[in-house]
Design a protein around this motif. Structure first.
Motif, PDB file in Angstrom:
ATOM      1  N   SER A 221     -10.009  -9.667  42.110  1.00 46.76           N
ATOM      2  CA  SER A 221     -11.362 -10.255  42.000  1.00 46.76           C
ATOM      3  C   SER A 221     -12.276  -9.453  41.075  1.00 46.76           C
ATOM      4  O   SER A 221     -13.484  -9.367  41.292  1.00 46.76           O
ATOM      5  CB  SER A 221     -12.034 -10.395  43.371  1.00 46.76           C
ATOM      6  OG  SER A 221     -11.216 -11.113  44.238  1.00 46.76           O
ATOM      7  N   LEU A 222     -11.698  -8.863  40.032  1.00 49.08           N
ATOM      8  CA  LEU A 222     -12.502  -8.160  39.022  1.00 49.08           C
ATOM      9  C   LEU A 222     -12.677  -9.112  37.840  1.00 49.08           C
ATOM     10  O   LEU A 222     -11.930 -10.071  37.693  1.00 49.08           O
ATOM     11  CB  LEU A 222     -11.792  -6.873  38.564  1.00 49.08           C
ATOM     12  CG  LEU A 222     -11.410  -5.900  39.682  1.00 49.08           C
ATOM     13  CD1 LEU A 222     -10.585  -4.751  39.138  1.00 49.08           C
ATOM     14  CD2 LEU A 222     -12.667  -5.374  40.364  1.00 49.08           C
ATOM     15  N   THR A 223     -13.657  -8.825  36.983  1.00 50.31           N
ATOM     16  CA  THR A 223     -13.949  -9.793  35.916  1.00 50.31           C
ATOM     17  C   THR A 223     -13.034  -9.626  34.699  1.00 50.31           C
ATOM     18  O   THR A 223     -12.406  -8.577  34.506  1.00 50.31           O
ATOM     19  CB  THR A 223     -15.411  -9.677  35.441  1.00 50.31           C
ATOM     20  OG1 THR A 223     -15.640  -8.328  35.076  1.00 50.31           O
ATOM     21  CG2 THR A 223     -16.384 -10.120  36.505  1.00 50.31           C
ATOM     22  N   TYR A 224     -12.998 -10.676  33.881  1.00 51.53           N
ATOM     23  CA  TYR A 224     -12.233 -10.688  32.636  1.00 51.53           C
ATOM     24  C   TYR A 224     -13.071 -10.029  31.526  1.00 51.53           C
ATOM     25  O   TYR A 224     -14.271 -10.234  31.495  1.00 51.53           O
ATOM     26  CB  TYR A 224     -11.917 -12.149  32.254  1.00 51.53           C
ATOM     27  CG  TYR A 224     -11.288 -12.280  30.897  1.00 51.53           C
ATOM     28  CD1 TYR A 224      -9.928 -12.107  30.736  1.00 51.53           C
ATOM     29  CD2 TYR A 224     -12.078 -12.534  29.774  1.00 51.53           C
ATOM     30  CE1 TYR A 224      -9.359 -12.190  29.475  1.00 51.53           C
ATOM     31  CE2 TYR A 224     -11.508 -12.610  28.521  1.00 51.53           C
ATOM     32  CZ  TYR A 224     -10.150 -12.442  28.385  1.00 51.53           C
ATOM     33  OH  TYR A 224      -9.587 -12.514  27.143  1.00 51.53           O
ATOM     34  N   PRO A 225     -12.504  -9.267  30.605  1.00 54.15           N
ATOM     35  CA  PRO A 225     -11.104  -8.838  30.550  1.00 54.15           C
ATOM     36  C   PRO A 225     -10.852  -7.701  31.532  1.00 54.15           C
ATOM     37  O   PRO A 225     -11.699  -6.836  31.732  1.00 54.15           O
ATOM     38  CB  PRO A 225     -10.940  -8.372  29.099  1.00 54.15           C
ATOM     39  CG  PRO A 225     -12.301  -7.975  28.653  1.00 54.15           C
ATOM     40  CD  PRO A 225     -13.285  -8.776  29.452  1.00 54.15           C
ATOM     41  N   GLY A 226      -9.659  -7.707  32.099  1.00 56.07           N
ATOM     42  CA  GLY A 226      -9.356  -6.793  33.185  1.00 56.07           C
ATOM     43  C   GLY A 226      -9.174  -5.344  32.770  1.00 56.07           C
ATOM     44  O   GLY A 226      -9.413  -4.431  33.564  1.00 56.07           O
ATOM     45  N   GLY A 227      -8.744  -5.129  31.512  1.00 54.78           N
ATOM     46  CA  GLY A 227      -8.437  -3.760  31.075  1.00 54.78           C
ATOM     47  C   GLY A 227      -9.564  -2.772  31.352  1.00 54.78           C
ATOM     48  O   GLY A 227      -9.370  -1.783  32.070  1.00 54.78           O
ATOM     49  N   PRO A 228     -10.747  -3.030  30.801  1.00 56.97           N
ATOM     50  CA  PRO A 228     -11.830  -2.068  31.006  1.00 56.97           C
ATOM     51  C   PRO A 228     -12.203  -1.912  32.481  1.00 56.97           C
ATOM     52  O   PRO A 228     -12.511  -0.802  32.936  1.00 56.97           O
ATOM     53  CB  PRO A 228     -13.002  -2.675  30.224  1.00 56.97           C
ATOM     54  CG  PRO A 228     -12.376  -3.609  29.242  1.00 56.97           C
ATOM     55  CD  PRO A 228     -11.113  -4.098  29.859  1.00 56.97           C
ATOM     56  N   GLU A 229     -12.138  -2.984  33.262  1.00 52.57           N
ATOM     57  CA  GLU A 229     -12.497  -2.927  34.694  1.00 52.57           C
ATOM     58  C   GLU A 229     -11.518  -2.055  35.463  1.00 52.57           C
ATOM     59  O   GLU A 229     -11.915  -1.154  36.207  1.00 52.57           O
ATOM     60  CB  GLU A 229     -12.457  -4.348  35.292  1.00 52.57           C
ATOM     61  CG  GLU A 229     -13.505  -5.274  34.738  1.00 52.57           C
ATOM     62  CD  GLU A 229     -14.905  -4.811  35.075  1.00 52.57           C
ATOM     63  OE1 GLU A 229     -15.150  -4.517  36.244  1.00 52.57           O
ATOM     64  OE2 GLU A 229     -15.730  -4.731  34.143  1.00 52.57           O
ATOM     65  N   ILE A 230     -10.231  -2.325  35.263  1.00 55.19           N
ATOM     66  CA  ILE A 230      -9.204  -1.557  35.983  1.00 55.19           C
ATOM     67  C   ILE A 230      -9.241  -0.092  35.560  1.00 55.19           C
ATOM     68  O   ILE A 230      -9.176   0.820  36.381  1.00 55.19           O
ATOM     69  CB  ILE A 230      -7.807  -2.176  35.750  1.00 55.19           C
ATOM     70  CG1 ILE A 230      -7.743  -3.532  36.448  1.00 55.19           C
ATOM     71  CG2 ILE A 230      -6.687  -1.242  36.231  1.00 55.19           C
ATOM     72  CD1 ILE A 230      -6.421  -4.239  36.364  1.00 55.19           C
ATOM     73  N   SER A 231      -9.389   0.129  34.243  1.00 53.36           N
ATOM     74  CA  SER A 231      -9.346   1.516  33.777  1.00 53.36           C
ATOM     75  C   SER A 231     -10.549   2.309  34.306  1.00 53.36           C
ATOM     76  O   SER A 231     -10.427   3.481  34.616  1.00 53.36           O
ATOM     77  CB  SER A 231      -9.235   1.594  32.256  1.00 53.36           C
ATOM     78  OG  SER A 231     -10.437   1.283  31.657  1.00 53.36           O
ATOM     79  N   LYS A 232     -11.698   1.648  34.451  1.00 52.03           N
ATOM     80  CA  LYS A 232     -12.875   2.332  35.016  1.00 52.03           C
ATOM     81  C   LYS A 232     -12.587   2.768  36.453  1.00 52.03           C
ATOM     82  O   LYS A 232     -12.914   3.891  36.847  1.00 52.03           O
ATOM     83  CB  LYS A 232     -14.078   1.366  35.026  1.00 52.03           C
ATOM     84  CG  LYS A 232     -15.183   1.755  34.052  1.00 52.03           C
ATOM     85  CD  LYS A 232     -16.373   0.819  34.188  1.00 52.03           C
ATOM     86  CE  LYS A 232     -16.287  -0.327  33.201  1.00 52.03           C
ATOM     87  NZ  LYS A 232     -17.123  -1.491  33.506  1.00 52.03           N
ATOM     88  N   LYS A 233     -11.962   1.897  37.209  1.00 53.14           N
ATOM     89  CA  LYS A 233     -11.699   2.208  38.621  1.00 53.14           C
ATOM     90  C   LYS A 233     -10.632   3.302  38.753  1.00 53.14           C
ATOM     91  O   LYS A 233     -10.760   4.204  39.571  1.00 53.14           O
ATOM     92  CB  LYS A 233     -11.283   0.941  39.369  1.00 53.14           C
ATOM     93  CG  LYS A 233     -12.460  -0.016  39.511  1.00 53.14           C
ATOM     94  CD  LYS A 233     -12.130  -1.212  40.349  1.00 53.14           C
ATOM     95  CE  LYS A 233     -13.406  -1.982  40.689  1.00 53.14           C
ATOM     96  NZ  LYS A 233     -14.270  -1.260  41.633  1.00 53.14           N
ATOM     97  N   ALA A 234      -9.605   3.210  37.913  1.00 55.00           N
ATOM     98  CA  ALA A 234      -8.557   4.237  37.942  1.00 55.00           C
ATOM     99  C   ALA A 234      -9.153   5.592  37.530  1.00 55.00           C
ATOM    100  O   ALA A 234      -8.849   6.631  38.117  1.00 55.00           O
ATOM    101  CB  ALA A 234      -7.421   3.833  37.013  1.00 55.00           C
TER     102      ALA A 234
END
Ligand code: KG4
Ligand code: ZN
Length: 406
Positions: A221-234
């Motif tokens: 349930s994160l927004t598009y594009p996923g790359g920056p969102e996932i990398s921020k959380k990681a």
């Protein structure tokens, strides 16, 4: 043999969800962006959780002419254009109704930028790979401009653009080189003997890395594009925990993801299973925790574990490629996913260990842009393999591979 010369190109990129134009020059061995205009459609596509091709086409059509006008401004030499050429240019835009209307309005104003021939040697346009309806907008526009201004058109492979994007920031590469291309649509290892001499060593059997980031983001349930969102959380997880601590937290919550094709001993990738593993993991965690919305710390740990899996697979595939091609002197990386600082760091460390040169684009040239398309055209011209094509014969090639001639 490199020609000592100065060249300038106007570049157009519309293969996906970025409408981009740029002016790029080559002089004294340097590739220099002289100007660029980029309109990202990300906010529009966010609603759909991915790029919607017909919407991308419509947005390109709305914006391309105005971005080019802004880029070129009042520069150029006033020319007189015959009615016959105007009609021919308009015919090239038949399939792009909205763009054709804007073009018509502009060309009937004798003060407009269309009546000034820019000081460029070539018009470069992305002809593939990408979304064909989107590619056609840039191609049709390039044909129309070519007709008005009598400037040749060079169809450019978007993936060659990602490879040469490193030249905006580095001197020439050391060959042979290995190129790792990781974007929303591609995951490829390309043996690069010289500029223009590419051989694909391996690619993905299903999803691309960026696609996996985007799909996993949607599952979480994160927004598009996923790359920056996932990398921020990681990145957040790594900032508050050591890697060992984060791994043991993952183990506590049974957060373990596969490393697809890690032991396949070849240069092929597969990321669709990783995405499916996240889907099942999320389903199980929701069930075990008896919740419809996962707690933020759990989502963060999944992002961390996902990124660990991606990095491990990428490094292993580089090792396999290096075993096959021990002679490589540099690693060139390109594509939107290379904007990821953690992945960059691991690739850079790998190059130090292997004693090869690491060539990466700047952060802004990692994701789609027209500067890289301009650089690709200049590289082709300087290294004498540019083949301009008659505008009538240029078509969009959605599946164009980087090692195929146009
Ligand atoms: O090269 P690109 O701009 O477009 C294509 O040609 O596909 O790549 C876009 C991809 C998207 O999947 C996006 O999620 C991913 O690049 N991306 C990232 C990051 N920034 C963009 N992936 C991981 N980490 C990032 N920081
Ligand atoms: Zn791209």
């Amino acid at each position: 043999m490199e020609k000592k010369q100065e060249k300038k190109v106007l570049a157009i990129e519309t293969s996906c969800d970025e409408t981009a134009v740029a002016l790029v020059s080559y002089a004294n061995g340097m590739y220099t962006p002289l100007g660029q205009e980029l309109y990202s459609q990300i906010d529009i596509h966010k609603e759909y959780g991915g790029v919607f091709p017909m919407l991308a086409k419509r947005e390109h059509g709305k914006n391309l002419l105005f971005l080019t006008e802004k880029l070129l401004g009042g520069s150029g030499t006033p020319i007189s254009i015959s009615e016959e050429h105007i009609q021919k240019a308009l015919t090239f835009l038949d399939r792009e109704v909205e763009l054709q209307n804007f073009f018509k309005e502009c060309i009937h104003n004798s003060e407009s930028f269309l009546h000034k021939k820019p000081d460029v040697d070539m018009i470069a346009v992305t002809a593939g790979p990408g979304l064909e309806p989107a590619l056609w907008v840039g191609i049709s526009f390039a044909k129309a401009l070519s007709t008005l201004w009598n400037i040749e058109v060079l169809p450019i492979n978007h993936m060659e653009g990602h490879i040469v994007s490193v030249l905006a920031d580095s001197a020439d590469a050391s060959f042979p080189a290995l190129a790792l291309l990781i974007s929303g649509g591609h995951t490829e290892l390309v043996y690069t003997e010289q500029w223009g001499s590419y051989h694909i060593l391996g690619g993905t059997k299903d999803d691309a890395v960026g696609e996996a980031y985007d799909k996993v983001a949607r599952i979480l349930s994160l927004t598009y594009p996923g790359g920056p969102e996932i990398s921020k959380k990681a990145e957040y997880v790594r900032s508050v925990h050591t890697v060992d601590e984060a791994e043991s937290l993952c183990a506590t919550h049974n957060i373990k993801l596969p490393r697809p094709m890690l032991h396949s001993n070849d240069t092929s990738f597969s990321f669709s299973g990783l995405k499916t593993a996240v889907l099942y993991l999320v389903r199980d965690l929701k069930k075990n925790l008896n919740t419809e919305i996962l707690p933020e710390d759990i989502v963060n740990l999944i992002c961390f574990e996902f990124e660990e899996s991606v990095v491990e697979v990428l490094i292993k595939k580089l090792e396999t490629a290096k075993e096959q091609k021990a002679e490589i002197k540099s690693l060139i990386v390109g594509g939107g996913v290379i904007a990821n600082t953690y992945i960059r760091k691991h690739l850079s460390d790998w190059c130090v260990k292997e004693e090869i040169i690491f060539l990466k684009p700047t952060q802004t040239l990692s994701t789609d842009n027209a500067v890289m398309i301009g650089i690709a055209a200049l590289v082709q011209m300087i290294h004498s393999y540019a083949k301009p094509i008659q505008p009538e014969n240029i078509v969009a090639r959605g599946g164009w591979k980087v090692d195929e001639l146009y």
